[in-house]
Enzyme design. Structure first.
Site, short mmCIF file in Angstrom:
data_model
loop_
_atom_site.label_atom_id
_atom_site.label_comp_id
_atom_site.label_asym_id
_atom_site.label_seq_id
_atom_site.Cartn_x
_atom_site.Cartn_y
_atom_site.Cartn_z
N LYS A 39 0.81 -1.20 0.00
CA LYS A 39 0.00 0.00 0.00
C LYS A 39 0.86 1.26 0.00
O LYS A 39 0.40 2.33 -0.34
CB LYS A 39 -0.87 0.04 1.27
CG LYS A 39 -1.76 -1.14 1.48
CD LYS A 39 -2.40 -1.04 2.88
CE LYS A 39 -3.06 -2.34 3.23
NZ LYS A 39 -3.50 -2.36 4.64
N GLY A 40 2.12 1.09 0.43
CA GLY A 40 2.96 2.25 0.70
C GLY A 40 3.10 3.26 -0.43
O GLY A 40 3.18 4.46 -0.20
N GLU A 72 7.69 2.35 -6.22
CA GLU A 72 7.87 1.88 -4.84
C GLU A 72 8.03 3.07 -3.90
O GLU A 72 8.54 4.12 -4.29
CB GLU A 72 9.09 0.93 -4.79
CG GLU A 72 9.47 0.40 -3.42
CD GLU A 72 8.40 -0.43 -2.70
OE1 GLU A 72 7.27 0.06 -2.58
OE2 GLU A 72 8.72 -1.54 -2.25
N ASP A 132 14.86 -0.21 1.20
CA ASP A 132 15.62 -0.32 2.44
C ASP A 132 16.73 -1.36 2.20
O ASP A 132 17.77 -1.04 1.65
CB ASP A 132 14.62 -0.71 3.54
CG ASP A 132 15.20 -0.71 4.93
OD1 ASP A 132 16.08 0.09 5.21
OD2 ASP A 132 14.74 -1.51 5.78
N LYS A 175 17.28 4.18 1.33
CA LYS A 175 18.24 4.20 2.46
C LYS A 175 19.45 3.38 2.03
O LYS A 175 19.52 2.18 2.31
CB LYS A 175 17.62 3.51 3.68
CG LYS A 175 16.48 4.24 4.35
CD LYS A 175 16.10 3.47 5.62
CE LYS A 175 14.68 3.68 5.99
NZ LYS A 175 14.24 2.80 7.09
N PHE A 228 13.72 5.30 10.68
CA PHE A 228 12.42 4.78 10.28
C PHE A 228 11.48 5.96 10.02
O PHE A 228 11.26 6.80 10.89
CB PHE A 228 11.83 3.85 11.33
CG PHE A 228 10.71 3.03 10.77
CD1 PHE A 228 10.97 1.87 10.06
CD2 PHE A 228 9.39 3.46 10.89
CE1 PHE A 228 9.94 1.13 9.49
CE2 PHE A 228 8.36 2.72 10.32
CZ PHE A 228 8.63 1.56 9.63
N VAL A 229 10.96 6.02 8.80
CA VAL A 229 10.14 7.18 8.43
C VAL A 229 8.70 6.78 8.13
O VAL A 229 8.42 5.64 7.74
CB VAL A 229 10.74 7.92 7.21
CG1 VAL A 229 12.06 8.58 7.57
CG2 VAL A 229 10.92 6.98 6.02
N ASP A 253 3.92 3.75 6.35
CA ASP A 253 3.24 3.50 7.63
C ASP A 253 4.17 2.91 8.67
O ASP A 253 5.25 2.39 8.36
CB ASP A 253 2.11 2.50 7.41
CG ASP A 253 2.64 1.07 7.22
OD1 ASP A 253 3.48 0.87 6.31
OD2 ASP A 253 2.27 0.17 7.98
N ARG A 307 -0.14 6.98 7.34
CA ARG A 307 -0.03 7.07 5.89
C ARG A 307 -0.54 8.41 5.36
O ARG A 307 -0.16 8.85 4.28
CB ARG A 307 -0.84 5.95 5.22
CG ARG A 307 -0.28 4.55 5.47
CD ARG A 307 -0.95 3.57 4.51
NE ARG A 307 -0.80 2.18 4.92
CZ ARG A 307 0.25 1.41 4.62
NH1 ARG A 307 1.24 1.90 3.91
NH2 ARG A 307 0.29 0.16 5.03
#
Ligand code: IMP
Ligand code: MG
Length: 187
Positions: A53-54, A109, A113, A141, A162-163, A169, A175
């Site tokens: 979903k990101g 995307e 990471d 990252k 962590f963002v 999310d 979100r």
């Protein structure tokens, strides 16, 4: 500035205090990426696949920043792992509606990471014979990478934090923030 994240989310067990990338900076970068894609794909109709979903917020803005005919589709995957760390083992929850065969695929995307998730999806899509395959990532990252993946269009490189926000999310929250913020866990 809109409400603070504390006003929205004060009842959660984390804080989103520091804004890493502002709404204006994101929107500016999305327009730049859209202009580059428009130029690179002139006369073609790229098939923009959103990884749910990101990437949904980024995908929605990006397609409107592209000034050539596009097609869109959605794929949903689940990575095994904890909520802040992926394992590279990926399962497809929702496959594409149409075949990518013979199309100019642009994979969208939210964040790369370790690279394991994207690497898996790229291999899967390649097995379905697109005409071409390129990757658009909003965030990367690089210091966390375990496997090398080529990012053809990149929004921002960020440090190992962590963002959340702009589609990203933590445990399905945050979100809807219009900016990218660093998540601090309360001890
Ligand atoms: P990778 O397989 O380690 O590259 O992880 C990629 C996926 O992990 C992304 O698509 C996100 O869903 C999630 N992820 C990695 N880092 C973050 C982050 O900082 N915030 C939110 N989600 C993240
Ligand atoms: Mg994701």
């Amino acid at each position: 500035m809109s409400k603070t994240t504390k006003e929205y989310f004060g009842y959660h067990n984390e804080d989103v205090s520091e804004i890493l990338i502002s709404e204006a900076a994101i929107q500016r970068r999305v327009r730049e990426l859209g202009a580059r894609i428009t130029k690179d794909y002139a006369g073609r109709n790229p098939y923009l696949i959103c990884i749910l979903k990101g990437a949904c917020v980024f995908h929605s803005d990006l397609i409107r920043a592209i000034d050539t005919g596009v097609f869109t589709d959605f794929i949903a995957v689940a990575s095994y792992g904890t909520s802040t760390q992926s394992s590279g083992e990926v399962r497809i929850l929702k496959d594409l509606d149409e075949s990518p065969e013979g199309r100019d695929v642009l994979l969208i995307e939210d964040i790369v990471d370790t690279g394991l998730t994207l690497n898996y999806i790229i291999s899967y899509l390649k097995s379905r014979h697109p005409q071409s395959l390129k990757v658009v990532a909003l965030l990367s990252k690089p210091s966390r990478r375990l496997i090398d993946v080529e990012l053809d269009y990149l929004g921002f490189e960020i440090p190992d934090k962590f963002v959340v926000g702009y589609g990203l999310d933590y445990a399905q929250r945050y979100r809807n923030l219009p900016y990218i913020s660093v998540l601090n866990f309360r001890s």
